[in-house]
Design a protein around this motif. Structure first.
Motif, PDB file in Angstrom:
ATOM      1  N   GLY A 195     -29.954 -27.890   3.734  1.00  0.00           N
ATOM      2  CA  GLY A 195     -28.987 -27.115   2.965  1.00  0.00           C
ATOM      3  C   GLY A 195     -27.952 -26.428   3.824  1.00  0.00           C
ATOM      4  N   THR A 196     -27.578 -27.056   4.930  1.00  0.00           N
ATOM      5  CA  THR A 196     -26.543 -26.477   5.762  1.00  0.00           C
ATOM      6  C   THR A 196     -25.517 -27.566   6.098  1.00  0.00           C
ATOM      7  N   THR A 197     -24.738 -27.369   7.154  1.00  0.00           N
ATOM      8  CA  THR A 197     -23.705 -28.347   7.496  1.00  0.00           C
ATOM      9  C   THR A 197     -23.930 -28.872   8.911  1.00  0.00           C
ATOM     10  N   THR A 198     -23.333 -30.004   9.199  1.00  0.00           N
ATOM     11  CA  THR A 198     -23.446 -30.569  10.541  1.00  0.00           C
ATOM     12  C   THR A 198     -22.818 -29.625  11.566  1.00  0.00           C
ATOM     13  N   LYS A 199     -21.762 -28.994  11.179  1.00  0.00           N
ATOM     14  CA  LYS A 199     -21.112 -28.021  12.064  1.00  0.00           C
ATOM     15  C   LYS A 199     -22.095 -26.928  12.477  1.00  0.00           C
ATOM     16  N   THR A 200     -22.787 -26.390  11.485  1.00  0.00           N
ATOM     17  CA  THR A 200     -23.736 -25.312  11.739  1.00  0.00           C
ATOM     18  C   THR A 200     -24.881 -25.781  12.633  1.00  0.00           C
ATOM     19  N   LEU A 201     -25.356 -27.004  12.421  1.00  0.00           N
ATOM     20  CA  LEU A 201     -26.462 -27.506  13.241  1.00  0.00           C
ATOM     21  C   LEU A 201     -26.044 -27.642  14.701  1.00  0.00           C
ATOM     22  N   ARG A 202     -24.841 -28.128  14.938  1.00  0.00           N
ATOM     23  CA  ARG A 202     -24.375 -28.229  16.332  1.00  0.00           C
ATOM     24  C   ARG A 202     -24.202 -26.833  16.921  1.00  0.00           C
ATOM     25  N   TYR A 203     -23.750 -25.916  16.072  1.00  0.00           N
ATOM     26  CA  TYR A 203     -23.606 -24.526  16.520  1.00  0.00           C
ATOM     27  C   TYR A 203     -24.965 -23.933  16.880  1.00  0.00           C
ATOM     28  N   TYR A 204     -25.982 -24.165  16.066  1.00  0.00           N
ATOM     29  CA  TYR A 204     -27.324 -23.656  16.347  1.00  0.00           C
ATOM     30  C   TYR A 204     -27.860 -24.232  17.653  1.00  0.00           C
ATOM     31  N   GLU A 205     -27.569 -25.504  17.878  1.00  0.00           N
ATOM     32  CA  GLU A 205     -28.032 -26.136  19.123  1.00  0.00           C
ATOM     33  C   GLU A 205     -27.375 -25.457  20.320  1.00  0.00           C
ATOM     34  N   GLN A 206     -26.084 -25.263  20.225  1.00  0.00           N
ATOM     35  CA  GLN A 206     -25.329 -24.636  21.315  1.00  0.00           C
ATOM     36  C   GLN A 206     -25.779 -23.191  21.510  1.00  0.00           C
ATOM     37  N   ALA A 207     -26.212 -22.551  20.410  1.00  0.00           N
ATOM     38  CA  ALA A 207     -26.635 -21.154  20.486  1.00  0.00           C
ATOM     39  C   ALA A 207     -28.099 -21.025  20.901  1.00  0.00           C
ATOM     40  N   GLY A 208     -28.770 -22.153  21.138  1.00  0.00           N
ATOM     41  CA  GLY A 208     -30.148 -22.110  21.612  1.00  0.00           C
ATOM     42  C   GLY A 208     -31.179 -21.866  20.532  1.00  0.00           C
ATOM     43  N   LEU A 209     -30.815 -22.064  19.279  1.00  0.00           N
ATOM     44  CA  LEU A 209     -31.763 -21.850  18.179  1.00  0.00           C
ATOM     45  C   LEU A 209     -32.597 -23.086  17.891  1.00  0.00           C
ATOM     46  N   ILE A 210     -32.024 -24.244  18.095  1.00  0.00           N
ATOM     47  CA  ILE A 210     -32.792 -25.486  17.950  1.00  0.00           C
ATOM     48  C   ILE A 210     -32.606 -26.290  19.238  1.00  0.00           C
ATOM     49  N   PRO A 211     -33.691 -26.952  19.667  1.00  0.00           N
ATOM     50  CA  PRO A 211     -33.587 -27.719  20.916  1.00  0.00           C
ATOM     51  C   PRO A 211     -32.680 -28.925  20.731  1.00  0.00           C
ATOM     52  N   ALA A 212     -32.058 -29.371  21.811  1.00  0.00           N
ATOM     53  CA  ALA A 212     -31.227 -30.575  21.771  1.00  0.00           C
ATOM     54  C   ALA A 212     -32.125 -31.761  21.452  1.00  0.00           C
ATOM     55  N   PRO A 213     -31.821 -32.482  20.388  1.00  0.00           N
ATOM     56  CA  PRO A 213     -32.689 -33.600  19.994  1.00  0.00           C
ATOM     57  C   PRO A 213     -32.389 -34.826  20.854  1.00  0.00           C
ATOM     58  N   GLY A 214     -33.231 -35.865  20.708  1.00  0.00           N
ATOM     59  CA  GLY A 214     -32.943 -37.139  21.361  1.00  0.00           C
ATOM     60  C   GLY A 214     -31.697 -37.776  20.751  1.00  0.00           C
ATOM     61  N   ARG A 215     -31.279 -38.865  21.357  1.00  0.00           N
ATOM     62  CA  ARG A 215     -30.091 -39.558  20.870  1.00  0.00           C
ATOM     63  C   ARG A 215     -30.422 -41.010  20.554  1.00  0.00           C
ATOM     64  N   ILE A 262     -35.405 -20.354  10.292  1.00  0.00           N
ATOM     65  CA  ILE A 262     -34.146 -19.670  10.579  1.00  0.00           C
ATOM     66  C   ILE A 262     -33.535 -19.125   9.290  1.00  0.00           C
ATOM     67  N   ARG A 263     -33.570 -19.954   8.253  1.00  0.00           N
ATOM     68  CA  ARG A 263     -32.999 -19.546   6.972  1.00  0.00           C
ATOM     69  C   ARG A 263     -33.761 -18.360   6.381  1.00  0.00           C
ATOM     70  N   ARG A 264     -35.091 -18.369   6.500  1.00  0.00           N
ATOM     71  CA  ARG A 264     -35.885 -17.250   5.973  1.00  0.00           C
ATOM     72  C   ARG A 264     -35.604 -15.984   6.762  1.00  0.00           C
ATOM     73  N   GLY A 265     -35.469 -16.146   8.062  1.00  0.00           N
ATOM     74  CA  GLY A 265     -35.134 -14.984   8.892  1.00  0.00           C
ATOM     75  C   GLY A 265     -33.803 -14.387   8.497  1.00  0.00           C
ATOM     76  N   GLN A 266     -32.850 -15.259   8.253  1.00  0.00           N
ATOM     77  CA  GLN A 266     -31.526 -14.771   7.828  1.00  0.00           C
ATOM     78  C   GLN A 266     -31.600 -14.105   6.463  1.00  0.00           C
ATOM     79  N   ALA A 267     -32.422 -14.694   5.581  1.00  0.00           N
ATOM     80  CA  ALA A 267     -32.581 -14.101   4.252  1.00  0.00           C
ATOM     81  C   ALA A 267     -33.184 -12.706   4.348  1.00  0.00           C
ATOM     82  N   ALA A 268     -33.971 -12.471   5.417  1.00  0.00           N
ATOM     83  CA  ALA A 268     -34.546 -11.140   5.628  1.00  0.00           C
ATOM     84  C   ALA A 268     -33.555 -10.218   6.338  1.00  0.00           C
ATOM     85  N   GLY A 269     -32.341 -10.710   6.530  1.00  0.00           N
ATOM     86  CA  GLY A 269     -31.310  -9.861   7.117  1.00  0.00           C
ATOM     87  C   GLY A 269     -31.338  -9.812   8.629  1.00  0.00           C
ATOM     88  N   LEU A 270     -32.126 -10.682   9.261  1.00  0.00           N
ATOM     89  CA  LEU A 270     -32.167 -10.701  10.719  1.00  0.00           C
ATOM     90  C   LEU A 270     -30.938 -11.431  11.255  1.00  0.00           C
TER      91      LEU A 270
END
Lengths: 129, 129
Positions: free
Chosen positions: B11-31, B50-58
């Motif tokens: 339920g998110t966007t490809t942009k956000t996923l690349r952003y999360y990777e760059q921000a260190g929230l998700i590990p860089a996957p294989g290719r 991550i989504r639940r954490g955000q929903a809790a206002g973190l």
DNA sequence: CTGGTCCTTCCAGTGCAGTGGAAGGTCAAC
DNA sequence: GTTGACCTTCCACTGCACTGGAAGGACCAG
């Protein structure tokens, strides 16, 4: 009145005053022979108004809206009433949202105290969030 | 799992996923052979966390703090408890502040209804704020 | 005439969580 | 072989209200 004096008198900084000028919140003042900004005394009451608006939680854009009405020579009473009304509605919703969030977070935190961490599923990140 | 599929599933966007990777929230996957990101199935549960954490206002930084503990192979229970506790305290103060502000704004708005605008001093911006 | 304080403009960065868009590569279907 | 959907990287921008700093001019005291 030089910018440093006005900053001191209004409890802000010279940086902020130049920023307000650029943002259209205060009119560009006259200049001294040396090119220094030279503010009239009424600049102070305008800055006090901006500060009070901010203290009421208004954005600079909203404050500027009121100032724009006033600068057109109109009484901003109705505008101010509508603005405060809308602001109040937004605040009420914000408070309600925050209250709901608070209850959720309190429930989560308490679950950390009451739920045995041994029951965590291995594949999950955290049992409590 | 390609990035578009994971975006849809989480339920998110490809942009956000690349952003999360760059921000260190998700590990860089294989290719894949073609250089496309290829996510393992467990990426989805991480994104749910991550989504639940955000929903809790973190903030994402706080969520990443929990994920870092978990990624070091530790149980983040105590960390989560402390985090939620501090968050709750901050929420309570925020709610109290907002309540006080609400009362102030309500008073201001009501003053617009009750105070005669004819009594406005000419040099002031607005009688009510 | 020198030192220090004030002022000027302009550019860039802060925090947060993304979002937009350009230029180009990959893959499956027709 | 070409269209179209999907993917890649990179850079810049959003909103809000400032803040920091550089390079240089103005002004005053000693």
């Amino acid at each position: 009145m030089l910018i440093g004096e006005l900053a001191q008198a209004s409890g802000t900084t010279t940086k902020t005053l130049r920023y307000y000028e650029q943002a259209g919140l205060i009119p560009a003042p006259g200049r001294t022979a040396g090119g220094y900004r030279d503010y009239p005394p009424e600049a102070l009451s305008r800055l006090d108004f901006i500060r009070r608006g901010q203290a009421a939680g208004l954005t600079l854009a909203q404050v500027r809206g009121v100032l724009d009405v006033r600068d057109r020579g109109l009484a901003p009473c109705e505008h101010v009433h509508d603005l405060l009304d809308a602001h109040l509605t937004a605040l009420d919703r914000q408070i309600a949202d925050l209250h709901a969030l608070r209850d959720t977070v309190a429930g989560l935190r308490d679950s950390v105290d009451t739920i045995d961490p041994a029951t965590c599923a291995p594949g999950t990140i955290c049992r409590y969030i």
